[in-house]
Write an enzyme that holds these catalytic residues in place. Structure first.
Site, short mmCIF file in Angstrom:
data_model
loop_
_atom_site.label_atom_id
_atom_site.label_comp_id
_atom_site.label_asym_id
_atom_site.label_seq_id
_atom_site.Cartn_x
_atom_site.Cartn_y
_atom_site.Cartn_z
N GLY A 13 -8.70 7.31 0.67
CA GLY A 13 -6.75 7.28 0.66
C GLY A 13 -6.52 6.14 -0.13
CE1 TYR A 58 -3.57 -2.88 -0.96
CE2 TYR A 58 -5.70 -2.72 -0.56
CZ TYR A 58 -4.64 -3.56 -0.93
OH TYR A 58 -4.44 -4.95 0.00
CE1 TYR A 88 -8.60 -2.40 6.32
CE2 TYR A 88 -10.18 -2.75 6.00
CZ TYR A 88 -10.00 -1.79 5.85
OH TYR A 88 -9.44 -1.07 4.78
CB THR A 120 -1.12 0.05 1.13
OG1 THR A 120 0.48 -0.08 2.52
CG2 THR A 120 -1.41 -0.95 0.99
P1 NDP Z 1 2.72 -8.29 3.91
O1 NDP Z 1 2.38 -6.59 4.14
O2 NDP Z 1 2.64 -8.41 5.62
O3 NDP Z 1 3.35 -9.24 2.80
C1 NDP Z 1 4.15 -8.87 1.99
C2 NDP Z 1 4.75 -9.53 1.79
O4 NDP Z 1 4.74 -8.93 -0.41
C3 NDP Z 1 5.92 -9.68 2.09
O5 NDP Z 1 6.50 -11.20 1.45
C4 NDP Z 1 7.23 -9.04 1.12
O6 NDP Z 1 7.68 -9.38 1.02
C5 NDP Z 1 5.89 -9.49 -0.28
N1 NDP Z 1 6.46 -7.86 -1.75
C6 NDP Z 1 5.62 -6.79 -1.74
N2 NDP Z 1 6.34 -6.32 -2.34
C7 NDP Z 1 6.76 -8.11 -3.08
C8 NDP Z 1 7.68 -7.37 -4.88
N3 NDP Z 1 7.94 -6.17 -5.45
N4 NDP Z 1 7.92 -8.57 -4.88
C9 NDP Z 1 8.02 -9.63 -4.63
N5 NDP Z 1 7.03 -9.80 -3.50
C10 NDP Z 1 7.13 -8.49 -2.40
O7 NDP Z 1 1.70 -7.30 3.38
P2 NDP Z 1 0.27 -8.82 4.20
O8 NDP Z 1 0.17 -10.59 3.90
O9 NDP Z 1 -1.23 -8.45 4.79
O10 NDP Z 1 -0.84 -8.85 2.73
C11 NDP Z 1 -0.69 -10.05 1.33
C12 NDP Z 1 -1.78 -9.91 0.68
O11 NDP Z 1 -3.65 -9.59 0.66
C13 NDP Z 1 -1.55 -8.40 -0.06
O12 NDP Z 1 -1.78 -8.92 -1.57
C14 NDP Z 1 -2.52 -7.31 -0.03
O13 NDP Z 1 -3.08 -6.56 -0.55
C15 NDP Z 1 -3.76 -8.02 0.67
N6 NDP Z 1 -4.68 -8.48 1.46
C16 NDP Z 1 -4.31 -8.02 2.91
C17 NDP Z 1 -5.07 -7.50 3.14
C18 NDP Z 1 -4.28 -7.52 4.92
O14 NDP Z 1 -5.78 -6.88 5.72
N7 NDP Z 1 -3.86 -8.08 5.64
C19 NDP Z 1 -7.05 -6.94 3.40
C20 NDP Z 1 -7.00 -7.72 1.74
C21 NDP Z 1 -6.00 -8.23 0.81
P3 NDP Z 1 9.39 -8.55 1.78
O15 NDP Z 1 8.60 -9.47 2.70
O16 NDP Z 1 10.45 -9.28 1.21
O17 NDP Z 1 8.96 -7.01 2.23
#
Ligand code: NDP
Length: 240
Positions: free
Chosen positions: A143, A147, A179, A86
């Site tokens: 905001g 996304y 969430y 985000t």
């Molecule tokens: P986190 O921020 O906890 O983890 C994100 C993960 O994505 C990390 O492993 C990070 O790697 C990886 N990542 C980020 N950018 C890249 C990139 N450019 N290339 C490869 N890997 C990347 O996220 P969440 O677990 O919370 O979210 C996971 C998914 O679920 C996302 O798509 C999010 O949008 C979606 N989501 C989450 C919600 C929530 O409430 N948490 C709600 C709805 C959807 P590194 O560890 O190296 O940074």
């Protein structure tokens, strides 16, 4: 079970739960990550699942990463596009960089990864793709123009690719989490989070495992008749 599964952003948060659940179910799992090498090392030492570092927003990097995974684990049967970021801001203050990074990491990544595995899945007449969308792609969120646009794009992408894969044994589905208690949500200010939880009929944040269970269900061999659908897992916050 010899199926090979790739989980992008698979070392932390929801992705970590997905990697672990698939691993426990017998899949050979490759967990991708972007830059947090310490978290990835901890993940691998705790789970025994190998982590592969590449940027999902970069087509060439994805091609190299997937090539390495295929050398080490074999052809890819299951792809979970979970990596996401985000960069929140109201549109009247949003920079082109904030827009571009979120579209590239959340949406273009799905093109990059799917494009690189789809030919093999079609040739082998089997594939399972799950794209992680969001409640905010369904309902919008203050905001989060960038996304919400990216996540909403994922839902359209899923339905179009599902139509292309259906005759070839390749199913494509999305999950729209509400969430979920991960680093991404812990970054939301406490007073805002309190208001969000108050709007969840189930009365709490979701757990990463509750999303992983949905992925496990959709990627199973028995899931062959489910394609082009979006599974909402959000505690009743948005019904649609
Ligand atoms: P986190 O921020 O906890 O983890 C994100 C993960 O994505 C990390 O492993 C990070 O790697 C990886 N990542 C980020 N950018 C890249 C990139 N450019 N290339 C490869 N890997 C990347 O996220 P969440 O677990 O919370 O979210 C996971 C998914 O679920 C996302 O798509 C999010 O949008 C979606 N989501 C989450 C919600 C929530 O409430 N948490 C709600 C709805 C959807 P590194 O560890 O190296 O940074």
């Amino acid at each position: 079970m010899n199926r090979v599964a790739v989980v992008t952003g698979g070392t932390r948060g929801i992705g970590r739960a997905i990697s672990e659940m698939l691993h426990k179910a017998g899949y050979k799992v490759a967990a991708n990550f972007a830059g947090d090498a310490a978290a990835a090392e901890k993940f691998t030492s705790e789970t025994g699942i190998k982590a592969f570092r590449f940027d999902v927003s970069d087509y060439k990097a994805c091609a190299e990463g997937l090539k390495q995974i295929e050398i080490e684990l074999g052809p890819i049967d299951v792809l979970v596009n979970n990596a996401g970021i985000t960069r929140d801001s109201v549109l009247h203050r949003m920079t082109p960089e904030q827009w571009g990074q979120v579209i590239a990491t959340n949406l273009t990544s799905c093109f990059n990864m799917c494009r690189l595995v789809i030919e093999g899945m079609r040739e082998r007449s089997f594939g399972r793709i799950v794209n992680i969308g969001s409640i905010n792609g369904q309902a919008g969120q203050y905001g989060q123009v960038n996304y919400a646009a990216a996540k909403s794009g994922i839902h359209g992408f899923t339905k179009a690719l599902a139509q292309e894969g259906a005759g070839k044994g390749v199913t494509v589905n999305a999950i729209a989490p509400g969430y979920i208690d991960t680093d991404m949500v812990r970054a939301v200010p406490a007073n805002v989070l309190e208001k969000i939880v108050a709007r969840v009929p189930v009365g709490r944040l979701g757990a990463a495992d509750e999303i992983a269970r949905g992925v496990l269900f959709l990627v199973s061999d028995e899931g062959a008749f489910i394609t082009g659908s979006t599974l909402s897992i959000n505690g009743g916050q948005h019904m649609y």
